[in-house]
Scaffold this motif. Sequence first.
Motif, PDB file in Angstrom:
ATOM      1  N   GLU A 263       0.753  -1.031   0.141  1.00  0.00           N
ATOM      2  CA  GLU A 263       0.375  -0.151  -0.420  1.00  0.00           C
ATOM      3  C   GLU A 263       1.052   1.771   0.113  1.00  0.00           C
ATOM      4  O   GLU A 263       1.761   1.064   0.811  1.00  0.00           O
TER       5      GLU A 263
ATOM      6  N   THR B 222       0.245   5.636   0.893  1.00  0.00           N
ATOM      7  CA  THR B 222      -0.800   6.426   1.260  1.00  0.00           C
ATOM      8  C   THR B 222      -0.249   7.741   0.554  1.00  0.00           C
ATOM      9  O   THR B 222       0.985   7.806   1.125  1.00  0.00           O
TER      10      THR B 222
ATOM     11  N   ALA C 137      -7.746   7.738   1.713  1.00  0.00           N
ATOM     12  CA  ALA C 137      -8.382   7.563   2.777  1.00  0.00           C
ATOM     13  C   ALA C 137      -8.760   7.837   3.478  1.00  0.00           C
ATOM     14  O   ALA C 137      -9.492   9.112   3.302  1.00  0.00           O
TER      15      ALA C 137
ATOM     16  N   THR D  40      -4.870   5.598  -1.436  1.00  0.00           N
ATOM     17  CA  THR D  40      -4.168   4.300  -0.792  1.00  0.00           C
ATOM     18  C   THR D  40      -4.133   4.185  -2.362  1.00  0.00           C
ATOM     19  O   THR D  40      -4.769   3.156  -2.374  1.00  0.00           O
TER      20      THR D  40
END
Length: 144
Positions: free
Chosen positions: A85, A87, A126, A132
């Motif tokens: 991930e 972000t 997010a 993300t």
Amino acid sequence: MNQESLPQVTLPAHLFTVQLSATRRGARLARLLTERQLADWGRPSEPAEHIVAELAANAVLHGRVPGRDFRLTLRLDAAGALRIEVTDPRGDRIPRIPDLVAEEAESGRGLRLVMAYADRWGVDRAPLPCKTVWAEVAPDRADP
């Protein structure tokens, strides 16, 4: 209360997360940290390195807000599946699925690489104003 009716919570076998500067150096560091972390976990890193390199570069190029970092998270579950991930603070800039017909397109090549190395990928909103971008790699994934 009946214990069998409670939902099962599956925690990752391994979790790594780090904030990095939204710079080319931060993107390079994301790839190097991924290589090191997966080596520590005994997991092949080549597919993940390519995915992280592209997602981190996109976070720096398209998701950068001056003074704000991006976050890299690696989750390895007990079965060996890896979730990556990234972000960034630009929730208003959602990556689009690249047009596979337009071979000469000036953008979208990085996401094509993500699609080639990942079993699945997507984007989650997010907490505002962030997004993300994630990719998952199965434990038996062979390099493309």
